[in-house]
Every structure is written in C-alpha cells, then in structure tokens.
Design a protein around this motif. Structure first.
Motif, PDB file in Angstrom:
ATOM      1  N   UNK A 163       0.009  -0.276 -11.032  1.00  0.00           N
ATOM      2  CA  UNK A 163      -1.281  -0.889 -10.748  1.00  0.00           C
ATOM      3  C   UNK A 163      -1.460  -0.979  -9.226  1.00  0.00           C
ATOM      4  N   UNK A 164      -2.607  -1.471  -8.780  1.00  0.00           N
ATOM      5  CA  UNK A 164      -2.894  -1.577  -7.344  1.00  0.00           C
ATOM      6  C   UNK A 164      -3.305  -3.009  -7.029  1.00  0.00           C
ATOM      7  N   UNK A 165      -2.427  -3.736  -6.392  1.00  0.00           N
ATOM      8  CA  UNK A 165      -2.807  -5.071  -5.940  1.00  0.00           C
ATOM      9  C   UNK A 165      -3.773  -4.932  -4.766  1.00  0.00           C
ATOM     10  N   UNK A 166      -4.913  -5.615  -4.829  1.00  0.00           N
ATOM     11  CA  UNK A 166      -5.900  -5.431  -3.755  1.00  0.00           C
ATOM     12  C   UNK A 166      -5.337  -5.618  -2.353  1.00  0.00           C
ATOM     13  N   UNK A 167      -4.376  -6.532  -2.181  1.00  0.00           N
ATOM     14  CA  UNK A 167      -3.851  -6.783  -0.844  1.00  0.00           C
ATOM     15  C   UNK A 167      -3.148  -5.543  -0.290  1.00  0.00           C
ATOM     16  N   UNK A 168      -2.588  -4.687  -1.175  1.00  0.00           N
ATOM     17  CA  UNK A 168      -1.914  -3.494  -0.667  1.00  0.00           C
ATOM     18  C   UNK A 168      -2.906  -2.498  -0.071  1.00  0.00           C
ATOM     19  N   UNK A 169      -4.147  -2.545  -0.494  1.00  0.00           N
ATOM     20  CA  UNK A 169      -5.169  -1.695   0.117  1.00  0.00           C
ATOM     21  C   UNK A 169      -5.412  -2.120   1.564  1.00  0.00           C
ATOM     22  N   UNK A 170      -5.464  -3.424   1.786  1.00  0.00           N
ATOM     23  CA  UNK A 170      -5.573  -3.921   3.159  1.00  0.00           C
ATOM     24  C   UNK A 170      -4.373  -3.483   3.986  1.00  0.00           C
ATOM     25  N   UNK A 171      -3.194  -3.575   3.377  1.00  0.00           N
ATOM     26  CA  UNK A 171      -1.971  -3.206   4.100  1.00  0.00           C
ATOM     27  C   UNK A 171      -1.962  -1.720   4.448  1.00  0.00           C
ATOM     28  N   UNK A 218      -7.143   6.134   5.142  1.00  0.00           N
ATOM     29  CA  UNK A 218      -7.037   5.207   4.016  1.00  0.00           C
ATOM     30  C   UNK A 218      -7.769   3.895   4.289  1.00  0.00           C
ATOM     31  N   UNK A 219      -8.832   3.998   5.073  1.00  0.00           N
ATOM     32  CA  UNK A 219      -9.569   2.796   5.454  1.00  0.00           C
ATOM     33  C   UNK A 219     -10.726   2.482   4.513  1.00  0.00           C
ATOM     34  N   UNK A 220     -10.995   3.370   3.553  1.00  0.00           N
ATOM     35  CA  UNK A 220     -12.118   3.149   2.637  1.00  0.00           C
ATOM     36  C   UNK A 220     -11.557   2.882   1.234  1.00  0.00           C
ATOM     37  N   UNK A 221     -11.881   1.738   0.701  1.00  0.00           N
ATOM     38  CA  UNK A 221     -11.396   1.360  -0.626  1.00  0.00           C
ATOM     39  C   UNK A 221     -12.302   0.289  -1.201  1.00  0.00           C
ATOM     40  N   UNK A 222     -12.122   0.040  -2.479  1.00  0.00           N
ATOM     41  CA  UNK A 222     -12.953  -0.961  -3.157  1.00  0.00           C
ATOM     42  C   UNK A 222     -12.126  -1.600  -4.257  1.00  0.00           C
ATOM     43  N   UNK A 278      -0.072   6.395   2.687  1.00  0.00           N
ATOM     44  CA  UNK A 278       0.459   5.293   1.882  1.00  0.00           C
ATOM     45  C   UNK A 278       1.459   4.432   2.636  1.00  0.00           C
ATOM     46  N   UNK A 279       1.148   4.064   3.852  1.00  0.00           N
ATOM     47  CA  UNK A 279       2.066   3.254   4.655  1.00  0.00           C
ATOM     48  C   UNK A 279       1.708   1.773   4.544  1.00  0.00           C
ATOM     49  N   UNK A 280       1.831   1.254   3.307  1.00  0.00           N
ATOM     50  CA  UNK A 280       1.425  -0.136   3.078  1.00  0.00           C
ATOM     51  C   UNK A 280       2.600  -1.092   2.983  1.00  0.00           C
ATOM     52  N   UNK A 281       3.830  -0.608   3.204  1.00  0.00           N
ATOM     53  CA  UNK A 281       4.985  -1.496   3.065  1.00  0.00           C
ATOM     54  C   UNK A 281       5.946  -1.418   4.231  1.00  0.00           C
TER      55      UNK A 281
END
Length: 602
Positions: free
Chosen positions: A310-318, A345-349, A454-457
């Motif tokens: 799944x995709x936690x919304x906060x990971x999109x910000x990250x 990766x700056x555009x998401x919803x 995908x550098x969210x972590x």
C-alpha cells in the motif's frame, strides 16, 4: 519448454531444492531458532555440518550441511535438507524442513512461521510457473522488442528489462518471487514477469477529499476527467484517482468506508487507459505515455508478509522531499549534473488513505536512444540464454562485463559516498537504480548514467548535514521528513544503510554474482570494489572526524558488516519480538568480505 508442457518431477525437485537452499541459508544468516549461535560444527566425510540440538536426549539434534559463503554470511546451506541425528533420516522439501524448524520456535512466534511456510508455497508455485513460461515470455519479448536486449532502447522498452529482472531471485530475501494471495491467473494478468497490458480502473472522488500538493492542475495533461470516464455529472465536483484492478472489490470498499467516502466516491464502470507493470508491480508504465509511471497501492505483500504494497500518504511527501534533497546536493556537486538523473516525483494525490493514493512519476526526456534497465536485471537470463550483462557488455564495453561492472561501481560509489560526505544515505536498492547506457552524440563514446527514483526512506547524520549544507538549508530540506527514525546524530545509521543497500545489493552482489557465473575470479572483483571504495574514502578525507575516516572505520576496515535480517523482521517475528523499529532497517551481522585478511583466510 512450451507454456502448456507439464512440469516434470525433476523440474519440481530442482525448483524446490533451489528455494530451500536459499531459505536455509537465510535462516542461518539471521540465526533463526539459534541455527547460527546454538549450533556446533561437525566434520563428516562429505564436508562440514552444523549440529543444532533439539532436546536433552542423546542424539536429539538436526544436522545441516554447510559450505563457505563469504558474502553476507560466513556459511551457507550446501544441500537442501536437514538430517535427524537420532536415526539418520533426511528431511527434504520445504514443508518437512520448515516443520522441523518451526517445532523449535517459541510458541508465541508460531503465526510468523506458519505465514512463512505459506510464503514458501506461494513462491514455489511462482517459480514453477516461471519455469513453464520461460520460452513463451522470451519469445514474446523478442517478437516485440528484438532479439538483442542491448538494443531495447527507450522507456517503452525499459519495462521489458523489468520483465527479465522479475524472473530473477533477490540477492538476500529467499522468497522474493512470491506475492501473497495471488494465483497463477492473477500473476499472468498483472505481474511484470509476464509483461501484460492491464486496463486501469478509475475512482471519482470529491475534490475536497483529495490532496494534490500544488493543485490538480499539476497532474499530467493526459489525466482523465470524470466525463472521460463516463461520469459527466461529476466533472465539476470530483477528481479521478486511478485504481489498480487487484484493489477492486472488498479492499476498495473497505478503504472508502474507512475514509468516509463510501457514499460520495464513484467507481467508473469502464476501464480507461492501458498500462504495463514495472518491476515493483504496483507501479505501472502508461502504455501510450511510457515516460509516465503511476505508483498505485496494492493489498498484496512482497519481501515479507508485513511488507505490504500500500502507499501511506506521508511517504509521498517523503519521496518528493528526497528528490529535492538530491537535487540540492547535485547543485553543489556539478560533476554529477550529467551523470546522475532522477525521476520527477513531486506530483501525487491521495484521499487520506493508503489504498486511495497515486504517485505520478515522470522520467527525464532524451532517453529514446538509451538502454534503460534496473540494476536488478543485470544478471538475469535474456531470451536465448545469455546473461543480460553480457549482451550489454558486447554493445558498450567491447565484450567485457567486468569493465561494465567497474564503470557503474565507480560512478555509483562516487555518488553515494558524496552523499555520505553530506551526512546522507538513500535506500536506493537494485530496483530503484537504473543504468542508462548510450553513446555520446558528439563522438559515439559509451556513456553511462544512473537514474534514481523512490528515495522516500533516507537516513541522516543531521550534525554533518548542517555542517555541509548550512543549518538553514539542512533544516529546510529535511523538514518534510516526519519519521524521526531517519535522523541520527552520527554516522551509525547512515553507514548501515550505505552498507546494506549500496555496498551489498548494488555493488557486491554483482561481484559475487559475476564470479559465480565465471566472468572473473571473486578475489579480483572484490579487490576492485575495495579499491574504488578506498579511493572514495580518500576523497572524503580520512583524518580524525572526517567522513572518509567514518567510511573506513564502519565499512572498509570493520570486523563485521551489518546485514539485513529481512525474513525475521518481514515475516517470522512481530516488531515486539524482533525489536525492529523498521522492518527495512533491522540488521544482523556478517563477515566483512572487503578485508584482505578475511579473503586470504578463505
């Protein structure tokens, strides 16, 4: 083998034996049920064995045949079996072996062991499916993209390399080819190893319930309106979110209920636009717009039952913050301007739920003539039976795969140690780093670039970041990262991530892999890795307190190196039992294969 040919007993045994070897080696590496620390070594006629006591009675033990490993563990399983010492009976097959080891587990951990046994059954079924369909898929890729994968250029062809990578085992996680809850028909329809085209479904969600940083006008120009989906009455009030077909039904209904949208969101009746799954499966490339990938949440799990897709919304910000951070470093290090690329990766919803989200990943322009492939594909088998890296070496490096290995190792370590210098490590494993190979338009010389996503972590040495970037810029660039586990006051967590991701998975896995395929001696390849890493450490400075000194102490000269305990944290044990604050950064230790004395001893 034709796709409808029945799997022979020998092929079944071969698949299960290969899986069981990886499972036993992972259990040994992670010390599951004390396999590493409670065992003693026994020399028998055919070699070395481990003896694991199972009770207090004479002869109450399990025996495991082992051999030298040296990569992330001193030893690995040598044969896919256990032997009961009491009567000499052999336990073969995943169910029998796992049953014997599960009997030694703490009763509170039994659910995790049961889940892992099911994970093995699913993986074995997938491996057999891969065996049955290898020729079918290879023929289809050849017909679509050509006979030589080194000529599969452009982003439309890049997903074909993902197909090859998806049929290759993970360097560490033994059941990586399994996906929880999916049957053969679903794998054929939606998994990257079959290169299917799938039709996306779309959900019309009230605009007020959807978060789109910067505004909906930033969504791709090709984004459908509700009217395009056959819902013209919702054109002004709702915004469309894509839904992966595997998330339809009960998962989507439950997500809408939890988000309070069950009465206001509307699922369009008809599919809209075709896509092709990439290596991550939940991310799909748009068939008519290959530079646009949509990352969509799935309820399945990979690399461990707890590793849900799944995709936690906060990971999109990250992810967006990670991209900005890397761009800031490149701005200060201009030598990487033309060699290190990053997807946008700056555009998401999202609608505030981990099943109601989408990342719009857009790839850089100008890659039409380049071969773009995930690092994970390099050692995969291409149509015709040769390794993909050999095809690429023929076209770009005069037939020398070691030269290609050296080229990407040099650039990768230069970049990642530069980030280390800034106090940063990124979780850029084999799936998240792509090679971009072409020839310069001016003189036709081979050009190698690296493409990240995908550098969210990441992990941060915050004092070092403030020293190199300045307090104001460092704090601004890290403000969006809401997970405090990412922040440290020294190099410990940064060095651990650098070692387990960049060194182990993106460099050394290929040194050991190329040696295993006979392309060069292991010692020569490991010496190359050490030289490149030592050169990087010297660039960073090796005086007291300098980053190069930390790199030497924690990586080059360390007695042991951290190793991901992925099975333990991902499936076998709960976080409370394992103590893992993050299943992706839960470690055990293994030998430092970069130390010359260790290699000489072997």
């Amino acid at each position: 083998m034709s796709p409808d040919h029945a799997t022979t007993a020998e092929a079944v045994d071969s698949a299960e034996g290969a899986l069981l070897l990886r499972v036993l080696s992972a259990f040994l590496r992670e010390d599951v049920v004390g396999l590493r620390t409670r065992s003693t070594t026994v020399e028998r006629e055919d070699g070395r064995w481990l003896r694991l006591p199972t009770g207090t009675e004479q002869g109450s033990a399990l025996l495991l045949p082992i051999g030298e490993d040296g990569f992330q563990s001193e030893f690995a399983a040598r044969r896919p079996l256990l032997v009961r010492e009491s009567d000499g009976s052999e336990l073969t097959g995943c169910d029998a072996v796992l049953g014997a080891l599960t009997a030694l587990a703490d009763p509170v951990d039994l659910p995790g062991f049961v889940s892992f046994a099911e994970e093995c059954r699913q993986t074995l079924a997938t491996m057999r499916l891969h065996d049955r369909t290898a020729d079918e898929v290879g023929d289809a890729l050849t017909a679509r993209f050509g006979a030589d994968p080194a000529d599969w250029t452009g982003l439309a062809s890049a997903v074909a390399h993902d197909t090859l990578a998806a049929r290759l085992d993970h360097p560490v996680y033994p059941t990586a080819r399994g996906r929880s809850g999916l049957d053969d028909a679903q794998l054929r329809a939606y998994a990257p190893e079959f290169h299917p085209h799938l039709a996306l479904r779309w959900l019309a969600v009230p605009r007020g319930a959807v978060t789109v940083p910067g505004g909906a006008e930033l969504l791709p120009a090709s984004w459908p309106s509700p009217a395009d989906l056959g819902l013209p009455e919702l054109a002004d009030s709702h915004l469309a979110l894509p839904v992966h077909p595997l998330s339809l039904g009960a998962p989507l209904r439950e997500a809408l209920r939890e988000a309070g949208l069950e009465d206001s969101a509307v699922l369009a009746d008809r599919p809209y636009r075709e896509a092709v799954p990439t290596l991550s499966m939940r991310t799909v490339a748009m068939a008519d717009e290959p530079a646009l990938h949509l990352k969509l949440p799935l309820v399945t799990a990979t690399l461990g039952m707890r590793n849900r897709r799944t995709i936690k919304p906060v990971t999109l910000d990250h992810g967006a913050a990670g991209q900005r951070l890397l761009e800031a470093v490149i701005g200060r290090e201009p030598r990487f301007k033309d060699t290190i690329l990053h997807a946008d990766e700056t555009v998401y919803a999202h609608a505030g739920h981990e099943l109601l989200a989408v990342l719009c990943r857009r790839y850089p322009a100008g890659l039409d003539e380049a071969v773009v492939l995930p690092m994970a594909a390099l050692l995969s088998t291409a149509p015709g039976g040769r390794l993909l890296i050999d095809h690429l070496a023929d076209r770009f490096y005069d037939g020398d795969p070691v030269a290609l290995f050296d080229a990407f190792t040099t650039l990768l370590l230069d970049w990642q140690t530069t980030l280390f210098d800034y106090g940063i490590a990124i979780e850029s494993h084999q799936q998240n780093v792509s090679l971009v190979l072409d020839r310069t338009p001016e003189d036709g010389v081979t050009r190698l670039r690296l493409l990240f996503k995908d550098d969210d972590g990441p992990r941060f040495n915050l004092p070092r970041m403030r020293q190199t970037l300045g307090v104001a810029e460092a704090d601004e660039l890290t403000a969006a990262f809401q997970d405090r586990r990412m922040f440290g006051e020294d190099y410990r967590a940064v060095a651990d991530m650098f070692t387990t991701i960049t060194l182990h998975l993106c460099v050394s896995a290929y040194a050991f892999g190329l040696a295993g395929h006979g392309r060069a001696p292991r010692e020569a390849l490991l010496e190359l890795v050490r030289e490149r890493l030592a050169e990087a450490a010297e660039r960073l400075g090796t005086g007291p307190g300098e980053p190069g000194a930390a790199l030497r102490e924690r990586v080059l000269d360390a007695a042991e190196l951290p190793v991901k305990a992925m099975v333990t944290a991902g499936t076998l044990l709960t976080k409370e039992r394992s103590g893992a604050s993050d299943i992706n950064t839960h470690y055990t230790t293994g030998p430092n294969y970069l130390r010359p004395r260790k290699r000489d001893a072997r």
